[in-house]
Design a protein around this motif. Sequence first.
Motif, PDB file in Angstrom:
ATOM      1  N   ASN A 242      40.343  38.440  49.669  1.00 48.51           N
ATOM      2  CA  ASN A 242      40.719  39.825  49.641  1.00 48.51           C
ATOM      3  C   ASN A 242      40.505  40.569  50.785  1.00 48.51           C
ATOM      4  O   ASN A 242      39.211  40.888  51.005  1.00 48.51           O
ATOM      5  CB  ASN A 242      39.940  40.543  48.547  1.00 48.51           C
ATOM      6  N   VAL A 243      41.301  40.615  51.607  1.00 52.27           N
ATOM      7  CA  VAL A 243      41.274  41.210  53.172  1.00 52.27           C
ATOM      8  C   VAL A 243      40.884  42.617  52.972  1.00 52.27           C
ATOM      9  O   VAL A 243      40.118  43.074  53.731  1.00 52.27           O
ATOM     10  CB  VAL A 243      42.588  40.809  53.790  1.00 52.27           C
ATOM     11  N   ARG A 244      41.517  43.664  52.239  1.00 47.97           N
ATOM     12  CA  ARG A 244      41.397  44.758  52.259  1.00 47.97           C
ATOM     13  C   ARG A 244      39.790  45.193  52.175  1.00 47.97           C
ATOM     14  O   ARG A 244      39.553  46.089  52.707  1.00 47.97           O
ATOM     15  CB  ARG A 244      42.276  45.550  50.983  1.00 47.97           C
ATOM     16  N   TRP A 245      39.103  44.494  51.314  1.00 48.94           N
ATOM     17  CA  TRP A 245      37.735  44.788  50.901  1.00 48.94           C
ATOM     18  C   TRP A 245      36.629  43.873  51.284  1.00 48.94           C
ATOM     19  O   TRP A 245      35.643  44.149  51.148  1.00 48.94           O
ATOM     20  CB  TRP A 245      37.746  45.327  49.494  1.00 48.94           C
ATOM     21  N   GLY A 246      37.196  42.869  51.924  1.00 51.86           N
ATOM     22  CA  GLY A 246      36.243  41.681  52.327  1.00 51.86           C
ATOM     23  C   GLY A 246      35.488  41.054  51.384  1.00 51.86           C
ATOM     24  O   GLY A 246      34.380  40.952  51.300  1.00 51.86           O
ATOM     25  N   THR A 247      36.274  40.972  50.280  1.00 49.66           N
ATOM     26  CA  THR A 247      35.623  40.137  48.890  1.00 49.66           C
ATOM     27  C   THR A 247      36.568  38.797  48.658  1.00 49.66           C
ATOM     28  O   THR A 247      37.554  38.469  49.180  1.00 49.66           O
ATOM     29  CB  THR A 247      35.464  41.171  47.811  1.00 49.66           C
ATOM     30  N   TRP A 248      36.088  38.488  47.484  1.00 46.48           N
ATOM     31  CA  TRP A 248      36.931  37.217  46.937  1.00 46.48           C
ATOM     32  C   TRP A 248      37.499  37.885  45.543  1.00 46.48           C
ATOM     33  O   TRP A 248      36.867  38.396  44.647  1.00 46.48           O
ATOM     34  CB  TRP A 248      35.843  36.139  46.638  1.00 46.48           C
ATOM     35  N   ASN A 249      38.801  37.584  45.244  1.00 45.37           N
ATOM     36  CA  ASN A 249      39.500  37.941  44.155  1.00 45.37           C
ATOM     37  C   ASN A 249      39.024  36.920  42.804  1.00 45.37           C
ATOM     38  O   ASN A 249      39.122  35.590  43.134  1.00 45.37           O
ATOM     39  CB  ASN A 249      40.818  37.751  44.201  1.00 45.37           C
ATOM     40  N   PHE A 250      38.678  37.471  41.756  1.00 48.32           N
ATOM     41  CA  PHE A 250      38.811  36.910  40.707  1.00 48.32           C
ATOM     42  C   PHE A 250      40.054  35.904  40.333  1.00 48.32           C
ATOM     43  O   PHE A 250      40.874  36.565  40.171  1.00 48.32           O
ATOM     44  CB  PHE A 250      38.193  37.609  39.322  1.00 48.32           C
ATOM     45  N   ASP A 251      39.809  34.787  39.742  1.00 48.36           N
ATOM     46  CA  ASP A 251      41.089  34.181  39.177  1.00 48.36           C
ATOM     47  C   ASP A 251      41.118  34.556  37.636  1.00 48.36           C
ATOM     48  O   ASP A 251      40.690  33.827  37.018  1.00 48.36           O
ATOM     49  CB  ASP A 251      40.622  32.466  39.250  1.00 48.36           C
ATOM     50  N   LEU A 252      41.854  35.415  37.748  1.00 49.33           N
ATOM     51  CA  LEU A 252      42.061  36.222  36.368  1.00 49.33           C
ATOM     52  C   LEU A 252      42.848  35.330  35.388  1.00 49.33           C
ATOM     53  O   LEU A 252      43.022  35.692  34.221  1.00 49.33           O
ATOM     54  CB  LEU A 252      42.883  37.488  36.532  1.00 49.33           C
ATOM     55  N   GLY A 253      43.439  34.232  35.709  1.00 48.29           N
ATOM     56  CA  GLY A 253      44.274  33.155  34.895  1.00 48.29           C
ATOM     57  C   GLY A 253      43.162  32.281  34.404  1.00 48.29           C
ATOM     58  O   GLY A 253      43.798  31.472  33.501  1.00 48.29           O
ATOM     59  N   LYS A 254      42.021  32.064  34.573  1.00 51.35           N
ATOM     60  CA  LYS A 254      41.085  31.271  34.445  1.00 51.35           C
ATOM     61  C   LYS A 254      40.538  31.744  33.197  1.00 51.35           C
ATOM     62  O   LYS A 254      39.896  32.435  33.117  1.00 51.35           O
ATOM     63  CB  LYS A 254      40.209  30.695  35.258  1.00 51.35           C
ATOM     64  N   ALA A 255      40.457  30.818  32.032  1.00 58.65           N
ATOM     65  CA  ALA A 255      39.996  31.079  30.853  1.00 58.65           C
ATOM     66  C   ALA A 255      38.476  31.696  30.664  1.00 58.65           C
ATOM     67  O   ALA A 255      38.250  32.516  30.432  1.00 58.65           O
ATOM     68  CB  ALA A 255      40.160  30.019  29.709  1.00 58.65           C
ATOM     69  N   GLN A 256      37.801  30.772  31.540  1.00 56.99           N
ATOM     70  CA  GLN A 256      36.324  31.017  31.677  1.00 56.99           C
ATOM     71  C   GLN A 256      35.914  32.434  32.254  1.00 56.99           C
ATOM     72  O   GLN A 256      34.981  33.153  31.956  1.00 56.99           O
ATOM     73  CB  GLN A 256      35.436  29.950  32.352  1.00 56.99           C
ATOM     74  N   VAL A 257      36.828  32.742  33.432  1.00 56.64           N
ATOM     75  CA  VAL A 257      36.551  33.968  34.131  1.00 56.64           C
ATOM     76  C   VAL A 257      37.059  35.235  33.297  1.00 56.64           C
ATOM     77  O   VAL A 257      36.537  36.191  33.325  1.00 56.64           O
ATOM     78  CB  VAL A 257      37.439  33.928  35.368  1.00 56.64           C
ATOM     79  N   GLN A 258      37.851  34.644  32.522  1.00 58.29           N
ATOM     80  CA  GLN A 258      38.266  36.000  31.285  1.00 58.29           C
ATOM     81  C   GLN A 258      37.187  35.974  30.295  1.00 58.29           C
ATOM     82  O   GLN A 258      36.838  37.435  30.229  1.00 58.29           O
ATOM     83  CB  GLN A 258      39.613  35.572  30.727  1.00 58.29           C
ATOM     84  N   SER A 259      36.522  35.151  29.767  1.00 56.91           N
ATOM     85  CA  SER A 259      35.326  35.389  29.081  1.00 56.91           C
ATOM     86  C   SER A 259      34.294  35.925  29.773  1.00 56.91           C
ATOM     87  O   SER A 259      33.713  36.884  29.153  1.00 56.91           O
ATOM     88  CB  SER A 259      34.812  33.738  28.462  1.00 56.91           C
ATOM     89  N   PHE A 260      33.978  35.621  30.773  1.00 54.76           N
ATOM     90  CA  PHE A 260      32.860  36.412  31.717  1.00 54.76           C
ATOM     91  C   PHE A 260      33.491  37.689  31.894  1.00 54.76           C
ATOM     92  O   PHE A 260      32.422  38.735  31.588  1.00 54.76           O
ATOM     93  CB  PHE A 260      33.127  35.857  33.220  1.00 54.76           C
ATOM     94  N   LEU A 261      34.350  38.238  32.285  1.00 56.35           N
ATOM     95  CA  LEU A 261      34.778  39.623  32.743  1.00 56.35           C
ATOM     96  C   LEU A 261      34.895  40.413  31.394  1.00 56.35           C
ATOM     97  O   LEU A 261      34.474  41.435  31.154  1.00 56.35           O
ATOM     98  CB  LEU A 261      35.991  39.798  33.349  1.00 56.35           C
ATOM     99  N   LEU A 262      35.440  39.835  30.080  1.00 55.50           N
ATOM    100  CA  LEU A 262      35.683  40.456  28.902  1.00 55.50           C
ATOM    101  C   LEU A 262      34.093  40.716  28.519  1.00 55.50           C
ATOM    102  O   LEU A 262      33.901  41.872  27.752  1.00 55.50           O
ATOM    103  CB  LEU A 262      36.472  39.658  28.068  1.00 55.50           C
ATOM    104  N   SER A 263      33.446  39.823  28.530  1.00 59.09           N
ATOM    105  CA  SER A 263      32.047  39.757  28.162  1.00 59.09           C
ATOM    106  C   SER A 263      31.135  41.153  28.813  1.00 59.09           C
ATOM    107  O   SER A 263      30.642  41.775  28.200  1.00 59.09           O
ATOM    108  CB  SER A 263      31.229  38.755  28.153  1.00 59.09           C
ATOM    109  N   SER A 264      31.636  41.059  30.189  1.00 59.24           N
ATOM    110  CA  SER A 264      30.928  41.949  30.828  1.00 59.24           C
ATOM    111  C   SER A 264      31.318  43.505  30.411  1.00 59.24           C
ATOM    112  O   SER A 264      30.538  44.535  30.326  1.00 59.24           O
ATOM    113  CB  SER A 264      31.173  42.313  32.362  1.00 59.24           C
ATOM    114  N   ALA A 265      32.624  43.820  30.157  1.00 61.52           N
ATOM    115  CA  ALA A 265      33.190  45.043  29.773  1.00 61.52           C
ATOM    116  C   ALA A 265      32.570  45.432  28.275  1.00 61.52           C
ATOM    117  O   ALA A 265      32.023  46.549  28.230  1.00 61.52           O
ATOM    118  CB  ALA A 265      34.726  44.758  29.552  1.00 61.52           C
ATOM    119  N   MET A 266      32.356  44.349  27.464  1.00 61.68           N
ATOM    120  CA  MET A 266      31.715  44.615  26.007  1.00 61.68           C
ATOM    121  C   MET A 266      30.252  44.872  26.294  1.00 61.68           C
ATOM    122  O   MET A 266      29.810  45.606  25.240  1.00 61.68           O
ATOM    123  CB  MET A 266      32.229  43.372  25.108  1.00 61.68           C
ATOM    124  N   PHE A 267      29.768  44.291  27.072  1.00 60.35           N
ATOM    125  CA  PHE A 267      28.220  44.467  27.511  1.00 60.35           C
ATOM    126  C   PHE A 267      27.864  45.989  27.650  1.00 60.35           C
ATOM    127  O   PHE A 267      26.973  46.846  27.015  1.00 60.35           O
ATOM    128  CB  PHE A 267      27.661  43.626  28.466  1.00 60.35           C
TER     129      PHE A 267
END
Length: 634
Positions: free
Chosen positions: A263-288
């Motif tokens: 992610n050049v704009r912010w100097g970060t790494w983009n999450f792989d939003l298509g990866k199942a485990q990353v989805q579980s991680f992020l969905l769990s963060s939202a629900m937390f």
Amino acid sequence: MDETLAKWLYLFNRGDDNQSFRRFGAHRVGPGRWQFLVWAPNAKAVAIVGEFSDWQPTALKPVGETGCWLGEHAGDVGQLYKVQVTTRTGEIVEKIDPFAFAFEKKPGTAAKLTDLPQHAWQDTAWLTQRKDHLSYDRPLNIYELHLGSFKRHEDGSYITYREAINEVLPYVKKLGYTHLELMPLMEHLLDASWGYQLMGYFAPTSRFGPPEDFLAFIDAAHQLGLGVIMDWVPGHFIRNTDTLAQFDGTPTFEYADPHRADNVRWGTWNFDLGKAQVQSFLLSSAMFWLDWCHLDGLRVDAVSNMLYMDYDAGKEHDRNRFGGRENLEGTAFLKRLNTQVFAAHPDVLMIAEESSDYPKVSAPIDTGGLGFNYKWNMGWMNDTLKYFSTDPYARQAHIDQLTFSWVYMQNEQFILPFSHDEVVHGKKSLMHKMPGDRYNQFANLRTMAVWHMTFPGKKLLFMGSEWGQFLEWRDWSQLEWVDLNDPLNEKMQTFTTVLNHLYQATPALWQEDFQAHGINITIGDRSDVIAYERRGRADKDRLIVVLNLLPEQRDQFIVPVPHAGLYEIGLNTESARFGGTWTHLQRRLRTRGKPERGQPDSVAVVLPAMGALLIKPLTEKTQGAGSMEVKRDD
């Protein structure tokens, strides 16, 4: 493998676990004993190192073919630890626990042994009324706040979550806001990132105190009648090598393709939003944050970055497998996110910070939408600021910068944001953007505030703007509270308070925000004056808004009104109480018995220079009230 654990890990690896914070990371399993569960699918070995083992590794065991590692160790609450990963190449690296609930203070990145944060909640009444009264036809007026720079101690240190209960909440409530929006309070290292470059997706930042104190802050807000929203960043994460990046020695949370990950704009790494485990991680963060912390909503940051493959620098020609610009994984994830959030909490706010013209961001998923219930109206914001920052006589040719927004104002369920992004990095504060001398700057600012508060859509204002702070926002020091010693700043704060409370008390300004019936434009063809009528559901709930966009008073100005009778001027931005020059206010109006611009009747008003009037019809109950002044003292 334990049958329950096997089920959990199966769901996690499918992307169907939105409660993974209850299993992953460190969890107490007995007196002084902790279980550690880590996802590192390509690691050669995984261990835990911490104060409880003199930083010597305690090996975890692989859990079948799940890509996860499990083990136990004795330890005391508050002790620090990290995850030690041996990569396939044999390199040994120390990483954060991605599921930790607490971290040591910056610049360290070690997690703390801690249970899920506990709190004896006392906000049942708030949660009940939230469920019974959804936000669409209710007032929604948001005060955006960066906790690290709202107020500080004399030595420059942060106030704590506990101190913010008394320093922040009564102030925001008194000003007349319905909600508080916190810039990200998830754990992060760099102050200058404002919290948007994250590492702790389940941990309130340690800057302001322990997680339990954060929960106490939310509870106190609810008991005071304030909702709390927090900015949440599921698109990208901090680059630091001891955090999520290359977690198991390979791209784990980020895309495997370095071009897509970067992610050049912010100097970060983009999450792989298509990866199942990353989805579980992020969905769990939202629900937390929504489940466990009782937040009333999430403002999802940088949605455009998740919607378009070519959004970032150097990616202008990136295309998906169908040849389009859309990030298919990103759109699928956002739909899944909103589906799961609203299935559990139909009464929360899911707000998209989205800057493009992507269609149906706030439309239901079954109609082809992304499923958010609100979208920031960035076009309205940019055009409004551009217009009001121009000299009044030069901007007459650009009235379309205001009126064009009428064309699309109900395409989405919009929030109208004057956010932190507009008062930093050389953009000037809202007050400093306004043209003219100091008096005229405040006159413009008050008129723009009326445009903001009466235009269809919900509202957001960044801290300090309520009194017209002159300096740009600085994340490293507190707001310029000394400004309030100046009468013009103090009167601007009074104006904002009066306007906010008037907004809450006026159904015409929020009940039909997203219905065509909610607004009737009566004067929209002039370059100097705009007038429109806002309507609630009941015929009596009407408010006429008149904006004079030039610094010239207009006597006997004819305003169209919806019916004959008595009207009252409920607000005049040029009142001396607000910093204007009017000491005697024109208040009571009787219709002229003459139609105007297709409306059944009209009233004659004295329209203040560079000012606005809010005019409301009087009911039978109020028509007998005492007389009101009708002249202006110079």
